[in-house]
Design a protein around this motif. Structure first.
Motif, PDB file in Angstrom:
ATOM      1  N   GLU A  31       0.864  -1.183   0.000  1.00  0.00           N
ATOM      2  CA  GLU A  31       0.000   0.000   0.000  1.00  0.00           C
ATOM      3  C   GLU A  31       0.898   1.230   0.000  1.00  0.00           C
ATOM      4  OE1 GLU A  31      -3.865   1.264   2.393  1.00  0.00           O
ATOM      5  OE2 GLU A  31      -2.053   1.764   3.545  1.00  0.00           O
ATOM      6  N   PHE A  32       0.668   2.120  -0.968  1.00  0.00           N
ATOM      7  CA  PHE A  32       1.417   3.374  -1.054  1.00  0.00           C
ATOM      8  C   PHE A  32       0.539   4.546  -0.641  1.00  0.00           C
ATOM      9  CE2 PHE A  32       4.123   0.912  -3.930  1.00  0.00           C
ATOM     10  CZ  PHE A  32       5.382   1.336  -3.535  1.00  0.00           C
ATOM     11  N   SER A  63      -3.750  10.311  -0.854  1.00  0.00           N
ATOM     12  CA  SER A  63      -4.521   9.272  -1.543  1.00  0.00           C
ATOM     13  C   SER A  63      -3.726   7.980  -1.435  1.00  0.00           C
ATOM     14  CB  SER A  63      -4.794   9.642  -3.006  1.00  0.00           C
ATOM     15  OG  SER A  63      -3.588   9.917  -3.690  1.00  0.00           O
ATOM     16  N   TYR A  64      -4.399   6.862  -1.670  1.00  0.00           N
ATOM     17  CA  TYR A  64      -3.759   5.561  -1.466  1.00  0.00           C
ATOM     18  C   TYR A  64      -3.852   4.701  -2.720  1.00  0.00           C
ATOM     19  CZ  TYR A  64      -3.439   6.868   3.389  1.00  0.00           C
ATOM     20  OH  TYR A  64      -3.116   7.538   4.539  1.00  0.00           O
ATOM     21  N   PHE A  65      -2.782   3.939  -2.948  1.00  0.00           N
ATOM     22  CA  PHE A  65      -2.698   3.063  -4.108  1.00  0.00           C
ATOM     23  C   PHE A  65      -2.183   1.701  -3.666  1.00  0.00           C
ATOM     24  CE2 PHE A  65      -2.702   7.257  -5.864  1.00  0.00           C
ATOM     25  CZ  PHE A  65      -3.309   7.154  -7.103  1.00  0.00           C
ATOM     26  N   ASP A  66      -2.576   0.667  -4.413  1.00  0.00           N
ATOM     27  CA  ASP A  66      -2.100  -0.693  -4.156  1.00  0.00           C
ATOM     28  C   ASP A  66      -1.210  -1.150  -5.303  1.00  0.00           C
ATOM     29  OD1 ASP A  66      -3.528  -0.923  -1.752  1.00  0.00           O
ATOM     30  OD2 ASP A  66      -5.320  -1.663  -2.782  1.00  0.00           O
ATOM     31  N   PHE A  67      -0.099  -1.743  -4.935  1.00  0.00           N
ATOM     32  CA  PHE A  67       0.817  -2.377  -5.896  1.00  0.00           C
ATOM     33  C   PHE A  67       0.814  -3.864  -5.590  1.00  0.00           C
ATOM     34  CE2 PHE A  67       4.771  -4.297  -7.070  1.00  0.00           C
ATOM     35  CZ  PHE A  67       5.217  -3.650  -8.209  1.00  0.00           C
ATOM     36  N   VAL A  68       0.517  -4.672  -6.606  1.00  0.00           N
ATOM     37  CA  VAL A  68       0.565  -6.128  -6.471  1.00  0.00           C
ATOM     38  C   VAL A  68       1.427  -6.658  -7.606  1.00  0.00           C
ATOM     39  CG1 VAL A  68      -0.752  -8.284  -6.406  1.00  0.00           C
ATOM     40  CG2 VAL A  68      -1.745  -6.194  -5.445  1.00  0.00           C
ATOM     41  N   THR A  71       8.131 -10.911  -9.943  1.00  0.00           N
ATOM     42  CA  THR A  71       9.287 -10.515 -10.752  1.00  0.00           C
ATOM     43  C   THR A  71       8.968 -10.427 -12.239  1.00  0.00           C
ATOM     44  OG1 THR A  71       9.981 -12.828 -10.860  1.00  0.00           O
ATOM     45  CG2 THR A  71      10.938 -11.469  -9.111  1.00  0.00           C
ATOM     46  N   THR A  72       7.769 -10.869 -12.652  1.00  0.00           N
ATOM     47  CA  THR A  72       7.425 -10.850 -14.076  1.00  0.00           C
ATOM     48  C   THR A  72       6.428  -9.754 -14.442  1.00  0.00           C
ATOM     49  OG1 THR A  72       5.596 -12.437 -13.849  1.00  0.00           O
ATOM     50  CG2 THR A  72       7.815 -13.335 -14.215  1.00  0.00           C
ATOM     51  N   LYS A  73       5.524  -9.408 -13.495  1.00  0.00           N
ATOM     52  CA  LYS A  73       4.488  -8.425 -13.826  1.00  0.00           C
ATOM     53  C   LYS A  73       3.943  -7.789 -12.556  1.00  0.00           C
ATOM     54  CE  LYS A  73       0.907 -12.028 -13.869  1.00  0.00           C
ATOM     55  NZ  LYS A  73      -0.139 -12.710 -14.658  1.00  0.00           N
ATOM     56  N   SER A  74       3.279  -6.640 -12.722  1.00  0.00           N
ATOM     57  CA  SER A  74       2.686  -5.962 -11.569  1.00  0.00           C
ATOM     58  C   SER A  74       1.555  -5.054 -12.029  1.00  0.00           C
ATOM     59  CB  SER A  74       3.738  -5.127 -10.827  1.00  0.00           C
ATOM     60  OG  SER A  74       4.147  -4.025 -11.626  1.00  0.00           O
ATOM     61  N   ILE A  75       0.740  -4.647 -11.059  1.00  0.00           N
ATOM     62  CA  ILE A  75      -0.286  -3.650 -11.319  1.00  0.00           C
ATOM     63  C   ILE A  75      -0.286  -2.634 -10.181  1.00  0.00           C
ATOM     64  CG2 ILE A  75      -2.225  -4.833 -10.178  1.00  0.00           C
ATOM     65  CD1 ILE A  75      -3.820  -3.932 -12.838  1.00  0.00           C
ATOM     66  N   PHE A  76      -0.469  -1.381 -10.542  1.00  0.00           N
ATOM     67  CA  PHE A  76      -0.537  -0.266  -9.599  1.00  0.00           C
ATOM     68  C   PHE A  76      -1.866   0.422  -9.841  1.00  0.00           C
ATOM     69  CE2 PHE A  76       0.124   4.257  -8.672  1.00  0.00           C
ATOM     70  CZ  PHE A  76       0.665   4.207  -7.390  1.00  0.00           C
ATOM     71  N   LYS A  77      -2.715   0.494  -8.821  1.00  0.00           N
ATOM     72  CA  LYS A  77      -4.069   1.024  -9.031  1.00  0.00           C
ATOM     73  C   LYS A  77      -4.569   1.705  -7.760  1.00  0.00           C
ATOM     74  CE  LYS A  77      -6.160  -3.449  -7.917  1.00  0.00           C
ATOM     75  NZ  LYS A  77      -7.034  -4.541  -8.410  1.00  0.00           N
TER      76      LYS A  77
END
Length: 246
Positions: A31-32, A63-68, A71-77
């Motif tokens: 969580e950012f 505001s808050y963002f989630d990074f999941v 090592t191959t892929k990620s999403i930031f939303k």
């Protein structure tokens, strides 16, 4: 002589034990907390009117963002919502971005709502020139090293990364360090992103997929379209549009 040998053996064993206890992670959820220093930003954007409007501006906006990712892929939303005061003249910008990064194929798919238009940027990962420093800071329980970078040859970035997390990612589309970025700032945007918590077990990767809605563009064509819109507002608009460049 024997004491010296035993001393060095003991030092070696302690060092080996500490090394063995070092943990590395390759799948995480972070969580950012994004902080915009609103009054500082408007002091630069509207120097002639700043004193008149600052009473209606918050000092900061969160505001808050989630990074999941792994090592191959990620999403930031966008993550959990924060109530915004109805009395404030500040309106968040670039707070609905959804950024999917594919580290293996060097590709990014970023959904970026820009006022009435939504762009779906499909392009290669951003090119960032990094220089790693000796500064150290602890963030969310991880020891992080500072790096400074230049994005698109014009936007300065500072970042704190940990090599205990084996993911070369970070907030928005910022990436390219030998570990996960847990803290970041962009002075020109008067904005920082810092991890508040990190989960390293039971992470669900099933929703790490790119967005599909929006006008398909490259990074270049999106910025050209945004700049046309920004030109109507002069320097004020151009500075705000930098928020979409990351």
């Amino acid at each position: 002589m024997k004491r010296s040998i035993f001393f060095f053996i003991a030092i070696f064993l302690v060092h080996s034990l500490l090394q063995a206890q070092t943990l590395f992670y390759n799948t995480i959820k972070v969580e950012f907390e994004k902080t915009v220093y609103v009054q500082q930003m408007y002091k630069e954007l509207e120097p002639e009117y700043y004193e008149r409007i600052k009473a209606n501006l918050p000092a900061t906006a969160l505001s808050y963002f989630d990074f999941v990712g792994d090592t191959t892929k990620s999403i930031f939303k966008p993550g959990r919502e924060v109530p915004v005061s109805s009395r404030s003249w500040y309106s968040p910008i670039a707070d609905k971005n959804v950024v999917y990064s594919d580290y293996k194929s060097d590709r990014v798919v970023a959904q970026k709502p820009v006022y009435e238009e939504t762009f779906l940027v499909e392009d290669s990962l951003a090119k960032i020139k990094w220089k790693i420093t000796t500064d150290i800071r602890e963030i969310a329980g991880f020891e992080c090293r500072k790096a400074v970078g230049i994005l698109n040859d014009s936007i300065g970035v500072f970042a704190f990364y940990t090599d205990n997390i084996l993911i070369s990612g970070g907030p928005e589309s910022i990436h390219g360090l030998p570990g996960m970025i847990l803290g970041m700032g962009i002075p020109r945007l008067h904005t920082t992103w810092f991890a508040t918590k990190v989960e390293v077990s039971g992470v669900n990767m099933s929703n790490v997929v790119p967005a599909t809605k929006g006008k398909k563009v490259t990074y270049k064509t999106m910025m050209e379209a945004i700049n046309k819109l920004a030109n109507r507002w002069g320097d004020y608009g151009k500075k705000l549009m930098l928020n979409f460049a990351i």
